[in-house]
Design an enzyme around this catalytic site. Structure first.
Site, short mmCIF file in Angstrom:
data_model
loop_
_atom_site.label_atom_id
_atom_site.label_comp_id
_atom_site.label_asym_id
_atom_site.label_seq_id
_atom_site.Cartn_x
_atom_site.Cartn_y
_atom_site.Cartn_z
N GLN A 38 0.84 -1.20 0.00
CA GLN A 38 0.00 0.00 0.00
C GLN A 38 0.87 1.25 0.00
O GLN A 38 1.27 1.75 1.05
CB GLN A 38 -0.94 0.01 1.20
N PHE A 39 1.17 1.75 -1.19
CA PHE A 39 2.03 2.92 -1.33
C PHE A 39 1.43 4.16 -0.69
O PHE A 39 2.15 5.07 -0.29
CB PHE A 39 2.38 3.18 -2.80
N THR A 40 0.11 4.21 -0.52
CA THR A 40 -0.53 5.39 0.04
C THR A 40 -0.18 5.62 1.51
O THR A 40 -0.45 6.69 2.04
CB THR A 40 -2.06 5.34 -0.12
#
Length: 150
Positions: free
Chosen positions: A78-80
């Site tokens: 999850q890059f966010t």
């Protein structure tokens, strides 16, 4: 590396309506990777997660780890988690590692966690539009950042 660790009674990951991973009681781990991350972060974080005492013992006290309970785990990229929101209202993901850096580190983290737990760990599909379903138990949610070990 940043991780959001959620104690769950069940969790699953689907892509395009296809079930990719499913677990019963254990941990859902959302994992964000940045360019500065390395094998030291993987070692520290995998050991920390495997040994986090966030499961109830016989006295209903959070005193057991995933290792103790032999629970399951799913790791979802999850890059966010590396969103910067200081300026404006649109998050910037400049600190999130690009796929050529993040994918190998993600895969190494999954392998290391499997070694720590001595069992298979579920995953999502890196970069895919995933649908993550979970039933948070407690709720118990822990945020961990390897660059800010609190």
């Amino acid at each position: 590396m940043r991780a959001v660790v959620q104690r769950v009674t069940k969790a699953s990951v689907s892509v395009n309506g296809v079930l990719i991973s499913k677990i019963n009681a254990g941990l859902l781990i959302l994992l964000g990777i940045e360019d500065a991350d390395n094998t030291d972060d993987i070692e520290w974080l995998s050991k920390k997660i495997a040994n986090l005492r966030i499961f109830n013992d016989e006295n209903e006290v959070m005193n057991k780890s995933l290792l103790d309970t032999e629970g399951d785990a799913i790791v979802v990229s999850q890059f966010t988690l590396h969103a910067a929101i200081k300026k404006g209202n649109r998050p910037s993901y400049i600190k999130a590692a690009r796929p050529e850096v993040a994918i190998p580190l993600y895969e190494q983290f999954v392998l290391k966690l499997e070694q720590e737990l001595s069992r298979k760990v579920g995953t999502g599909v890196f970069g895919a539009d995933m649908k993550v379903a979970l039933l948070n138990d407690g709720p118990v949610t822990i945020c961990i950042d390897t660059k800010n070990k609190e």
